[in-house]
Design an enzyme around this catalytic site. Structure first.
Site, short mmCIF file in Angstrom:
data_model
loop_
_atom_site.label_atom_id
_atom_site.label_comp_id
_atom_site.label_asym_id
_atom_site.label_seq_id
_atom_site.Cartn_x
_atom_site.Cartn_y
_atom_site.Cartn_z
N ASP A 12 0.83 -1.20 0.00
CA ASP A 12 0.00 0.00 0.00
C ASP A 12 0.87 1.26 0.00
O ASP A 12 1.90 1.31 0.67
CB ASP A 12 -0.91 0.00 1.23
CG ASP A 12 -1.82 1.21 1.28
OD1 ASP A 12 -2.52 1.45 0.28
OD2 ASP A 12 -1.81 1.92 2.30
N HIS A 64 -4.54 1.14 -11.50
CA HIS A 64 -4.56 2.01 -10.32
C HIS A 64 -3.36 2.96 -10.34
O HIS A 64 -3.50 4.16 -10.07
CB HIS A 64 -4.53 1.14 -9.06
CG HIS A 64 -4.55 1.90 -7.78
ND1 HIS A 64 -5.62 2.67 -7.37
CD2 HIS A 64 -3.60 2.03 -6.80
CE1 HIS A 64 -5.34 3.23 -6.21
NE2 HIS A 64 -4.13 2.87 -5.84
#
Length: 307
Positions: A146, A219
């Site tokens: 992340d 993304h």
């Protein structure tokens, strides 16, 4: 510069506790005093358990700011941006106060949370509480690292902390919070190669694909933007996974010296471009909340407590 709250640019922790409150009408004066006391609670636990890397953030909702601090407003404070397209949306769920508690020990987060709630109990409603945790080597529950491109070192302060452009609010930070719920059953049915195409980086090694090889719906592609001068538009993300055996997701927290980078990134992810491409990751995760906040400097909180 006024002193920023420690938790804004703190290093990643093993545990987090995120609290959302709504304040009862007419309680503004006592809340201003109690926010300063809350800083003392954070400082006490930080000193007593220095090995726990304790930090906290106090942030005030954009909808509640003028009630709590009438007459003084951060220049760019604005409501949470409301975007939607087809089945993709960023719901707006405003709260008055957002309190972030982080440490490398779950018991310390819990202890601080108890003291914070006891301090505020008679004046607020606790609307949401979420426990976050570090997953493996800093990965989201999708299995990918992340915020792999987060700014590091002193660059964090350049990205996340308001400077001389707003002298009354130097040391503050614009914060946007979203609680995402993942559909991991659907995600995990994808072959790894398809997951990597959606994310725009490798899963095991966390290596980004070259710009040429990134899919237009990835993304990575959708969160990478530049301003008119060709400089990257950056955010400092302090997100953490959360969940149990039934519900899993990401508690997304973005910090910046302006709300514009978050707004631009969210629009880029949700609203399809001229070719119909949006952030394909949104087919596998759903935002369930969204709030805009401002985390003022420590100096500001202490000064306002004396009003």
């Amino acid at each position: 510069m006024s002193q920023p709250q420690k938790g804004i640019c703190a290093e990643p922790n093993l545990h987090g506790l995120f609290l959302m409150f709504n304040v009862e009408e007419g309680k503004e004066a006592i809340i201003r005093e109690k926010l300063a006391i809350m800083l003392e609670i954070f400082e006490h636990y930080d000193e007593e358990h220095y090995e726990g890397m304790v930090s906290g953030v106090i942030a005030v909702g954009s909808n509640y700011w003028m009630e709590l601090f009438p007459g003084i407003l951060p220049k760019q404070l604005a409501p949470f941006p409301d975007f939607s397209e087809y089945d993709r949306s960023a719901p707006v769920v405003p709260f008055d106060l957002f309190i972030q508690i982080r440490a490398d020990r779950a018991d310390i987060c819990h202890a601080i949370g108890i003291e914070v709630c006891a301090l505020l109990e008679s004046d607020v409603e606790l609307v949401e509480q979420v426990k976050g945790f570090r997953f493996l080597d800093g990965r989201d529950l999708t299995g990918f690292v992340d915020a792999a491109d987060n700014p590091r070192g002193m660059k964090k302060f350049d990205v996340a902390i308001v400077g001389d452009e707003d002298p009354e609010f130097t040391g503050g930070s614009y914060i946007h919070v979203q609680r995402y719920q993942h559909n991991l059953e659907k995600w995990n049915r994808l072959p790894v190669v398809e997951q990597e195409q959606i994310m725009g980086r490798t899963k095991a090694e966390n290596m980004p694909f070259s710009t040429h090889n990134q899919a237009p719906f990835s993304h990575a592609k959708k969160i990478t933007m530049q301003n008119a001068q060709g400089q990257p538009i950056e955010l400092l993300c302090q997100s953490m996974p959360y969940g149990d055996m039934k519900v899993q997701g990401l508690y997304f927290i973005a910090c910046a010296k302006s709300p514009q980078p978050f707004t631009d990134r969210l629009r880029n992810r949700i609203v399809a471009d001229e070719n119909g491409d949006y952030d394909k990751l949104l087919d596998f995760t759903t935002a369930e909340t969204g709030g805009a906040f401002f985390a003022p400097s420590i100096n500001f909180i202490k000064q306002q407590a004396k009003r």
